[in-house]
Write an enzyme that holds these catalytic residues in place. Structure first.
Site, PDB file in Angstrom:
ATOM      1  N   ALA A   1       0.843  -1.204   0.000  1.00 56.69           N
ATOM      2  CA  ALA A   1       0.000   0.000   0.000  1.00 56.69           C
ATOM      3  C   ALA A   1       0.876   1.252   0.000  1.00 56.69           C
ATOM      4  CB  ALA A   1      -0.902   0.010   1.231  1.00 56.69           C
ATOM      5  N   ASP A   2       0.382   2.319  -0.612  1.00 56.66           N
ATOM      6  CA  ASP A   2       1.053   3.616  -0.467  1.00 56.66           C
ATOM      7  C   ASP A   2       0.196   4.477   0.468  1.00 56.66           C
ATOM      8  OD1 ASP A   2      -1.053   4.640  -1.965  1.00 56.66           O
ATOM      9  OD2 ASP A   2       0.112   4.849  -3.797  1.00 56.66           O
TER      10      ASP A   2
END
Lengths: 78, 245
Positions: A35-36
């Site tokens: 995930a960012d």
């Protein structure tokens, strides 16, 4: 897994497009699930919607793993 | 050249000259459009001229609850807003030393804050769909300044800065955020100028004429298009050479 954990897991799989077996309680959204920072914001908003709770920013910052989310949401809804 | 079929757009301030032209152009290129404004009659007229693929959503953007409701309404009407054109704007001109707080507040609220709130609400769906086009209609005076428009210039410059920050945040999601900055455009506002004022204004424009709403709309069509996916955080100046920046 508890009901909350199952629902959290479903959201994470759906949102991040990762394999179910990767989504363990210990899995870190950013380190393990790719995930960012935007994904984490979207996940928090998805949790809020699913569970009908508000997750304040300072609490959101402490939710780093799937388990953290489950713990927070079990407390918030329990 | 640009095909917007299958996309839905919300245009604020569509009861005005430029907003109406933007809605028409997006519609002509295949988009479904939601036209918003404060005045019902011009919206009805515009909707009637467009025929299909058009929805009306009146809203007063100085009212925050109405702003929140507008996006919900528009998403309900279309299934999701892909293109948001923050065009609504007001002027409350006055020299700085005489400018009232309420003139400042109103202009910032309608021209900047409503755009922020609509954009924030629209992003949710855009992030999910991995597509979005945010277009802010700013103004040449947001870059050059203009005596008597401290509030308006601040709001328009604010929109440019906001757009650049947003563009950086959402670029990975195939969402672009850009501004179009009109110069002197033929609208009800410029029609009100007398001959002398008009001449003075035109003296600053190398093209020697006022621009048209259609020329602003063409820039919006481009920025809204799938082809403009790699253009983000930019301000496209459409001003006949009045300011080259």
């Amino acid at each position: 897994m508890s009901d909350v954990a199952e629902r959290v897991k479903k959201i994470v799989i759906e949102h991040l497009g990762v394999d179910a077996e990767k989504v363990t309680l210990e899995a870190s959204f950013i380190e393990d699930l790719g995930a960012d920072s935007l994904d984490t914001v979207e996940l928090v908003m998805a949790f809020e919607e699913e569970f009908g709770v508000e997750i304040p920013d300072d609490a959101a910052e402490t939710i780093l793993t799937v388990g953290d989310a489950v713990k927070f949401l079990e407390k918030a809804t329990g | 050249m640009f095909d917007l079929t299958g996309l839905s757009a919300l245009v604020t301030g569509a009861s005005g000259g430029i907003g109406g032209a933007i809605a028409k152009a997006l519609h002509a290129h295949g988009a479904t459009v939601v036209i918003s404004g404060t005045r019902q009659a011009p919206l009805d007229e515009l909707a009637a001229s467009l025929g299909e693929r058009v929805h009306i959503a009146t809203a007063n953007l100085s009212d925050r609850a109405a702003v929140d409701g507008l996006l919900q309404t528009a998403e309900g009407q279309t299934g999701g807003i892909d293109i948001l054109v923050n065009n609504a704007g007001i002027t409350r001109d006055g020299l700085f030393m005489r400018m009232k707080d309420e003139d400042w507040d109103q202009v910032i609220e309608v021209n900047l804050t409503s755009g922020f709130r609509l954009t924030r609400a629209a992003l949710k769906g855009m992030m999910k769909r991995r597509f979005g086009r945010i277009i802010g209609i700013t103004s040449v005076v947001g870059v050059t300044g203009n005596a008597g428009q401290g509030n308006y210039a601040a709001a328009k410059a604010g929109m440019i800065g906001m757009t650049k920050a947003l563009a950086q945040e959402v670029a990975t999601r195939n969402i672009t955020a850009n501004c179009v900055a009109p110069g002197f455009i033929e609208t009800a506002m410029t029609d009100a100028l007398n001959e002398k004022q008009r001449e003075a204004a035109l003296a600053q424009v190398p093209a020697g004429r006022l621009g048209t709403g259609e020329e602003i709309a063409a820039a919006c069509v481009y920025l809204a298009s799938r082809e403009a996916a790699y253009v983000t955080g930019q301000t496209l100046h459409v001003n006949g050479g009045m300011a080259m920046i």
